[in-house]
Design an enzyme around this catalytic site. Structure first.
Site, short mmCIF file in Angstrom:
data_model
loop_
_atom_site.label_atom_id
_atom_site.label_comp_id
_atom_site.label_asym_id
_atom_site.label_seq_id
_atom_site.Cartn_x
_atom_site.Cartn_y
_atom_site.Cartn_z
N GLY A 184 -67.22 34.67 16.83
CA GLY A 184 -67.47 36.00 16.27
C GLY A 184 -67.19 35.95 14.79
CE LYS A 219 -71.12 29.69 4.30
NZ LYS A 219 -69.81 30.15 3.88
CG PHE A 244 -65.78 24.24 15.22
CD1 PHE A 244 -64.64 24.07 14.45
CD2 PHE A 244 -66.48 25.44 15.10
CE1 PHE A 244 -64.19 25.07 13.60
CE2 PHE A 244 -66.04 26.44 14.24
CZ PHE A 244 -64.90 26.24 13.49
CD GLU A 256 -65.11 29.31 -0.94
OE1 GLU A 256 -65.14 29.27 -2.18
OE2 GLU A 256 -64.39 28.54 -0.25
CG PHE A 257 -68.22 25.01 2.38
CD1 PHE A 257 -69.41 25.17 3.10
CD2 PHE A 257 -68.28 24.46 1.12
CE1 PHE A 257 -70.62 24.75 2.56
CE2 PHE A 257 -69.50 24.04 0.57
CZ PHE A 257 -70.66 24.19 1.29
CG LEU A 258 -63.15 31.07 2.20
CD1 LEU A 258 -62.71 32.02 3.29
CD2 LEU A 258 -62.65 31.57 0.86
NE ARG A 259 -60.69 25.88 7.75
CZ ARG A 259 -59.67 25.06 8.04
NH1 ARG A 259 -59.50 24.62 9.27
NH2 ARG A 259 -58.81 24.68 7.11
CE LYS A 281 -60.32 31.72 11.95
NZ LYS A 281 -61.01 31.07 10.85
CB CYS A 323 -69.22 33.70 8.59
SG CYS A 323 -68.16 34.38 7.30
C1 UGA Z 1 -66.71 30.11 9.25
C2 UGA Z 1 -66.81 28.62 8.85
O1 UGA Z 1 -65.94 27.86 9.70
C3 UGA Z 1 -66.40 28.43 7.40
O2 UGA Z 1 -66.53 27.08 7.01
C4 UGA Z 1 -67.30 29.31 6.52
O3 UGA Z 1 -66.96 29.21 5.15
C5 UGA Z 1 -67.14 30.75 6.95
O4 UGA Z 1 -67.52 30.87 8.35
C6 UGA Z 1 -68.03 31.60 6.09
O5 UGA Z 1 -69.25 31.48 6.20
O6 UGA Z 1 -67.53 32.33 5.23
P1 UGA Z 1 -64.70 31.74 9.94
O7 UGA Z 1 -65.75 32.77 10.22
O8 UGA Z 1 -63.50 32.13 9.15
O9 UGA Z 1 -65.35 30.48 9.15
O10 UGA Z 1 -64.18 31.24 11.35
P2 UGA Z 1 -64.22 29.90 12.20
O11 UGA Z 1 -62.90 29.24 12.12
O12 UGA Z 1 -65.42 29.11 11.89
O13 UGA Z 1 -64.36 30.51 13.67
C7 UGA Z 1 -65.52 31.28 14.02
C8 UGA Z 1 -65.45 31.73 15.43
O14 UGA Z 1 -65.67 30.62 16.30
C9 UGA Z 1 -64.12 32.35 15.89
O15 UGA Z 1 -64.41 33.50 16.65
C10 UGA Z 1 -63.49 31.27 16.74
O16 UGA Z 1 -62.66 31.80 17.73
C11 UGA Z 1 -64.71 30.61 17.35
N1 UGA Z 1 -64.51 29.20 17.77
C12 UGA Z 1 -64.20 28.25 16.85
C13 UGA Z 1 -64.67 28.85 19.10
O17 UGA Z 1 -64.98 29.70 19.97
N2 UGA Z 1 -64.53 27.54 19.48
C14 UGA Z 1 -64.22 26.58 18.58
O18 UGA Z 1 -64.11 25.39 19.00
C15 UGA Z 1 -64.04 26.93 17.24
#
Ligand code: UGA
Length: 435
Positions: free
Chosen positions: A261, A208, A253, A147-150, A325, A264
């Site tokens: 954080g 994944k 990203f 699963e790749f959901l955010r 986030k 995941c």
């Molecule tokens: C992440 C992946 O993006 C999803 O594709 C994956 O399915 C999911 O893990 C999982 O394994 O279940 P998620 O943990 O919801 O999703 O959050 P992200 O949107 O990836 O953000 C992760 C962290 O990176 C956050 O703390 C965010 O603030 C930080 N971030 C993101 C940055 O510091 N800089 C960026 O440019 C992007």
């Protein structure tokens, strides 16, 4: 189709609701009675946009039920496993006990030749292979479907994913049947033109973890550039814009700040590295650096506070954001909380606010004072730290809040404020990797 979803956390609850939206008859199972009680009333146990509407719709339509009793899965043809795989210990390995116990609980309900078990949890490569035989012995078929959901876009990502990945058994008959059944489950998504990639178990597991590691690499890469910018007077935001325009690199990203954080990325890079060490490979040693850069950026904020304020003992600090986030109340491995804890350990008085995670913090900890709004937190503060980029924080008007704090010092941990505007309103502005 009748389906079950085992595990009703951030992944499973969303998946269950979305499977009902696709037209299936769904039962969601979890051991947590309180969570199941809420879900059964059509209420979400956590903040996820669009989820409450789906839960409400389908608990009322009768297509979505929740239970703590595995007996309720007995008539399902497809069982999705969406339980957690948390970090086990200092080795960084993933704890697979919930996945194994989900399989054990499904096995008595397998209908020979008919039941498909679909693994969705993020697991170390080799896990599906290690689970297959006992499932086959019981007459079932295993397919791995990462699963790749955010979080905060979870419903959208589940209903309109950018790809579907199927990890198949080496046995051709089992592989064919599992593809047919999962295609039927996802038929509206596939009809919408979503690419569906088939591969073996190991590849699907690797897709994944390598995707999440790559995202972590991008974030730590730009945060390492932020460190270089800080030492040289460069601006990482302009740098990211400029390199991101090369579409081989891409702009996404590359937001420098206090790092990644959540439940995941941090655990997945550790588990991936641990797994390759088990395999005797040095290939992913660089992930230790990715992790270290990420941790360092959190502490950079603490240093900045000390550079500006000296000894932090007794100083009132306003923290805007607690979730990892925005648009989420998830505080697992949250950079905002790690920074708050470190500042508190240095004697600061932390007043924290977060639109969704705030009430949870207020109910579960007395480590911090919890304020109802940014304005309340900032009143009398020696410094304000923006650590989760909720819209209501990034859109603050520096003139309107100028009279609130004891000192007009703003530390922008997510680089979302306009330094010019804040400085013009009389604030000292500090960003991450920005002059
Ligand atoms: C992440 C992946 O993006 C999803 O594709 C994956 O399915 C999911 O893990 C999982 O394994 O279940 P998620 O943990 O919801 O999703 O959050 P992200 O949107 O990836 O953000 C992760 C962290 O990176 C956050 O703390 C965010 O603030 C930080 N971030 C993101 C940055 O510091 N800089 C960026 O440019 C992007």
């Amino acid at each position: 189709m009748k389906v079950s979803v085992i595990g009703c956390g951030y992944l499973g609850a969303v998946h269950a609701a979305c499977m009902a939206e696709l037209g299936h008859e769904v039962v969601g199972i979890d051991v947590d009675e309180k969570k199941i009680e809420l879900l059964a009333q059509g209420k979400s146990p956590f903040h996820e946009p669009d989820l409450p509407a789906l839960l409400d719709k389908h608990t009322h339509s009768g297509r979505l039920r929740f239970s703590t009793d595995f007996a309720d899965i007995s008539d399902a043809r497809v069982h999705f496993i969406g339980v957690g795989t948390p970090q086990l210990d200092d080795s960084g390995s993933a704890d697979l006990s919930y996945v194994r116990s989900a399989v054990d609980s499904i096995l008595p309900h397998v209908q020979s030749g008919r039941t498909i078990i679909v693994g969705k949890s993020t697991v170390p490569v080799g896990t599906a292979q290690s689970l297959e035989q006992q499932i086959v012995d019981a007459g079932g078929i295993l397919i791995w479907n990462p699963e790749f959901l955010r979080e905060s876009f979870a419903v959208e990502d589940t209903l309109r994913p950018d790809r579907l990945v199927y990890g198949l058994s080496d046995d051709e008959t089992r592989a064919r049947i599992s593809v047919q059944v999962l295609d039927e489950v996802y038929s509206p998504i596939i009809s919408a033109g979503t690419p569906r990639l088939v591969m073996n178990y190991a590849t699907s597991e690797l897709v994944k973890v390598s995707a999440n590691s790559f995202l972590a690499v991008k974030i730590s890469y730009i945060n390492a550039m932020a460190e270089v910018c800080e030492a040289t007077g460069a601006d990482v935001k302009r740098l990211a814009e400029a390199i991101g325009m090369d579409d081989r690199i891409g702009r996404k990203f590359l937001r420098a700040g206090i790092g990644f954080g959540g439940g995941c990325l941090p655990k997945d890079i550790r588990a991936f590295k641990a797994r390759t060490e088990e395999l005797g490979l040095p290939s992913l040693n660089f992930l230790a650096d990715i992790d270290a850069i990420n941790e360092r950026r959190r502490y950079r904020v603490v240093e900045m506070c000390e550079e500006e304020l000296g000894d932090l003992t007794g100083k009132r600090l306003a923290i805007l954001g607690a979730a990892f986030k925005p648009n989420s109340d998830d505080m697992r491995n949250s950079p905002a909380l790690a920074i708050s804890d470190e500042l508190a350990a240095r004697g600061a008085h932390i007043v924290i606010t977060d639109p969704e995670a705030g009430p949870i913090l207020a109910a579960t900890t007395d480590r911090f004072e919890v304020a109802a709004s940014a304005e309340e937190a900032m009143t009398g503060a020696e410094a304000t730290l923006l650590l989760t980029e909720w819209k209501q924080f990034s859109s603050l008007d520096p003139s309107e809040v100028a009279a609130l704090p004891a000192h007009r010092l703003i530390i922008d941990g997510r680089n979302v404020l306009d330094p010019k505007q804040w400085r013009a309103a009389g604030w000292t502005y500090r960003g991450m990797g920005r002059p």
